[in-house]
Design a protein around this motif. Sequence first.
Motif, PDB file in Angstrom:
ATOM      1  N   PHE A  42       0.799  -1.219   0.000  1.00  0.00           N
ATOM      2  CA  PHE A  42       0.000   0.000   0.000  1.00  0.00           C
ATOM      3  C   PHE A  42       0.838   1.279   0.000  1.00  0.00           C
ATOM      4  N   THR A  43       2.051   1.206   0.515  1.00  0.00           N
ATOM      5  CA  THR A  43       2.872   2.420   0.596  1.00  0.00           C
ATOM      6  C   THR A  43       3.854   2.548  -0.557  1.00  0.00           C
ATOM      7  N   GLY A  44       4.109   1.451  -1.243  1.00  0.00           N
ATOM      8  CA  GLY A  44       5.138   1.444  -2.274  1.00  0.00           C
ATOM      9  C   GLY A  44       6.475   1.055  -1.668  1.00  0.00           C
ATOM     10  N   GLY A  45       7.345   0.482  -2.463  1.00  0.00           N
ATOM     11  CA  GLY A  45       8.644   0.056  -1.971  1.00  0.00           C
ATOM     12  C   GLY A  45       9.279  -0.965  -2.891  1.00  0.00           C
ATOM     13  N   THR A  46      10.296  -1.666  -2.374  1.00  0.00           N
ATOM     14  CA  THR A  46      11.066  -2.606  -3.177  1.00  0.00           C
ATOM     15  C   THR A  46      10.993  -3.999  -2.576  1.00  0.00           C
ATOM     16  N   ALA A  47      10.755  -4.986  -3.411  1.00  0.00           N
ATOM     17  CA  ALA A  47      10.766  -6.389  -3.001  1.00  0.00           C
ATOM     18  C   ALA A  47      11.928  -7.080  -3.708  1.00  0.00           C
ATOM     19  N   ILE A  48      12.801  -7.700  -2.922  1.00  0.00           N
ATOM     20  CA  ILE A  48      14.006  -8.337  -3.455  1.00  0.00           C
ATOM     21  C   ILE A  48      13.959  -9.828  -3.139  1.00  0.00           C
ATOM     22  N   GLU A  49      14.244 -10.656  -4.123  1.00  0.00           N
ATOM     23  CA  GLU A  49      14.307 -12.098  -3.922  1.00  0.00           C
ATOM     24  C   GLU A  49      15.737 -12.566  -4.162  1.00  0.00           C
ATOM     25  N   PHE A  70      20.052   0.664   6.100  1.00  0.00           N
ATOM     26  CA  PHE A  70      18.913   0.601   5.188  1.00  0.00           C
ATOM     27  C   PHE A  70      17.608   0.746   5.982  1.00  0.00           C
ATOM     28  N   PRO A  71      16.516   1.119   5.322  1.00  0.00           N
ATOM     29  CA  PRO A  71      15.226   1.230   6.009  1.00  0.00           C
ATOM     30  C   PRO A  71      14.801  -0.123   6.588  1.00  0.00           C
ATOM     31  N   PRO A  72      13.907  -0.127   7.602  1.00  0.00           N
ATOM     32  CA  PRO A  72      13.414  -1.390   8.171  1.00  0.00           C
ATOM     33  C   PRO A  72      12.861  -2.298   7.073  1.00  0.00           C
ATOM     34  N   ALA A  73      13.214  -3.579   7.157  1.00  0.00           N
ATOM     35  CA  ALA A  73      12.835  -4.527   6.104  1.00  0.00           C
ATOM     36  C   ALA A  73      12.153  -5.743   6.705  1.00  0.00           C
ATOM     37  N   VAL A  74      11.264  -6.342   5.916  1.00  0.00           N
ATOM     38  CA  VAL A  74      10.643  -7.612   6.275  1.00  0.00           C
ATOM     39  C   VAL A  74      11.415  -8.708   5.561  1.00  0.00           C
ATOM     40  N   VAL A  75      12.057  -9.593   6.318  1.00  0.00           N
ATOM     41  CA  VAL A  75      12.896 -10.653   5.760  1.00  0.00           C
ATOM     42  C   VAL A  75      12.247 -11.993   6.047  1.00  0.00           C
ATOM     43  N   ALA A  76      12.046 -12.799   5.009  1.00  0.00           N
ATOM     44  CA  ALA A  76      11.392 -14.101   5.183  1.00  0.00           C
ATOM     45  C   ALA A  76      11.856 -15.049   4.096  1.00  0.00           C
ATOM     46  N   THR A  77      11.762 -16.328   4.385  1.00  0.00           N
ATOM     47  CA  THR A  77      12.070 -17.334   3.380  1.00  0.00           C
ATOM     48  C   THR A  77      10.819 -17.641   2.566  1.00  0.00           C
ATOM     49  N   PHE A  78      11.018 -18.122   1.364  1.00  0.00           N
ATOM     50  CA  PHE A  78       9.887 -18.564   0.539  1.00  0.00           C
ATOM     51  C   PHE A  78      10.359 -19.728  -0.318  1.00  0.00           C
ATOM     52  N   GLY A  79       9.497 -20.712  -0.499  1.00  0.00           N
ATOM     53  CA  GLY A  79       9.888 -21.880  -1.290  1.00  0.00           C
ATOM     54  C   GLY A  79      10.793 -22.812  -0.508  1.00  0.00           C
ATOM     55  N   THR A  80      12.071 -22.442  -0.353  1.00  0.00           N
ATOM     56  CA  THR A  80      13.042 -23.232   0.400  1.00  0.00           C
ATOM     57  C   THR A  80      13.704 -22.350   1.451  1.00  0.00           C
ATOM     58  N   VAL A  84      15.290 -16.220  -0.076  1.00  0.00           N
ATOM     59  CA  VAL A  84      14.934 -15.172   0.880  1.00  0.00           C
ATOM     60  C   VAL A  84      14.249 -14.017   0.166  1.00  0.00           C
ATOM     61  N   SER A  85      13.162 -13.539   0.778  1.00  0.00           N
ATOM     62  CA  SER A  85      12.455 -12.356   0.280  1.00  0.00           C
ATOM     63  C   SER A  85      12.701 -11.211   1.242  1.00  0.00           C
ATOM     64  N   ILE A  86      13.127 -10.066   0.708  1.00  0.00           N
ATOM     65  CA  ILE A  86      13.368  -8.869   1.514  1.00  0.00           C
ATOM     66  C   ILE A  86      12.483  -7.755   0.968  1.00  0.00           C
ATOM     67  N   LYS A  98      21.686  -1.554  -4.289  1.00  0.00           N
ATOM     68  CA  LYS A  98      22.627  -1.215  -3.216  1.00  0.00           C
ATOM     69  C   LYS A  98      22.565  -2.264  -2.103  1.00  0.00           C
ATOM     70  N   LEU A  99      21.344  -2.696  -1.773  1.00  0.00           N
ATOM     71  CA  LEU A  99      21.174  -3.674  -0.703  1.00  0.00           C
ATOM     72  C   LEU A  99      21.765  -5.018  -1.101  1.00  0.00           C
ATOM     73  N   VAL A 100      21.505  -5.450  -2.337  1.00  0.00           N
ATOM     74  CA  VAL A 100      22.048  -6.724  -2.814  1.00  0.00           C
ATOM     75  C   VAL A 100      23.580  -6.694  -2.781  1.00  0.00           C
ATOM     76  N   LYS A 101      24.168  -5.601  -3.246  1.00  0.00           N
ATOM     77  CA  LYS A 101      25.631  -5.460  -3.252  1.00  0.00           C
ATOM     78  C   LYS A 101      26.178  -5.527  -1.832  1.00  0.00           C
ATOM     79  N   TYR A 102      25.500  -4.872  -0.900  1.00  0.00           N
ATOM     80  CA  TYR A 102      25.954  -4.853   0.491  1.00  0.00           C
ATOM     81  C   TYR A 102      25.882  -6.256   1.103  1.00  0.00           C
ATOM     82  N   LEU A 103      24.780  -6.992   0.848  1.00  0.00           N
ATOM     83  CA  LEU A 103      24.627  -8.331   1.405  1.00  0.00           C
ATOM     84  C   LEU A 103      25.659  -9.293   0.828  1.00  0.00           C
ATOM     85  N   ARG A 104      25.962  -9.161  -0.453  1.00  0.00           N
ATOM     86  CA  ARG A 104      26.982 -10.012  -1.062  1.00  0.00           C
ATOM     87  C   ARG A 104      28.351  -9.796  -0.420  1.00  0.00           C
TER      88      ARG A 104
END
Length: 308
Positions: A42-49, A70-80, A84-86, A98-104
């Motif tokens: 509802f607010t808009g944002g980014t979903a990363i898998e 980074f802003p507060p994120a909802v982190v959860a597994t999906f499938g296996t 991970v979904s962020i 930027k987030l993907v690069k940082y996590l790597r």
Amino acid sequence: MNEKKVINFMGQRKVAAVISILLIVVSIGSLAVNKLSFGLDFTGGTAIELHYEQTADLAAIRAQVEAGGFPPAVVATFGTDKDVSIRVQTTDAKLGDKLVKYLRENSDSEVSLKRVSYVGPQIGEELRDDGGLGLLFALAVVMVYVAVRFQLKFSLGAVAALAHDVLIVLGIFSVLRLDFDLTVLAAILAVIGYSLNDTIVVSDRIRENFRKIRKASPTEVINISLSQTLGRTLITSLTTLLVLLALFFVGGETIHNFAIALITGVVVGTYSSIYVAANILLMMDISKEDLLEVVVEKEGADQEEIML
């Protein structure tokens, strides 16, 4: 029905009314002050898998996201447990990269990007408005349906029970500051369907008993009807709750709030079908005359009797 088996539900209707009013006042007050904590849908944002070569440590990933500023994120597994979904509430479409690069750079496991999707704030606002209109439309359709099938007083009672259930579920999410997203909206629509089904079963038995039991008062008829349907109501509620509790404890973070909304809705919906809908009927002085079947005499039927 044996009188010993009849539970005096309506004897506690005033206490139940006070409890319902308090819950609704608290819910409306919290919605006015705290409002709802709308999720990314509802607010808009980014979903990363992301895909990790090893089992993903969700707590460590959340800590990395927080440590990276980074802003507060909802982190959860999906499938296996390696997928991970962020979900991050941000209007910066480049933040995903930027987030993907940082996590790597800060992960012990190899991380590969599967998908990045961006929901703009305008789309989120449209989803929120459409969801609200959907809820109002559902309540309006329910009111018309129950009025046609039963009677206007039953319709008002059913809609009051549904509005009661929806407000309390929304109030729980507002008080606890839980994320309200499309899955929760779907759960609320499911709550409307569940509560309506329960209310219709009770209403059908009340109508039937008003026509069968001639010497009982409206309060007695409603108590008898609620006692007759209690077993069915409890079995349905308990079996539904068993499934929802399983979803809550082992379903994962993605459907955590979905399960909370349904669990709250089932408990409140069971309560409202007994005390809210039936209580409204008594407040509007429901009587046998309201439910008498209309007998339409055929034209000329009296003349045929005379001729015979």
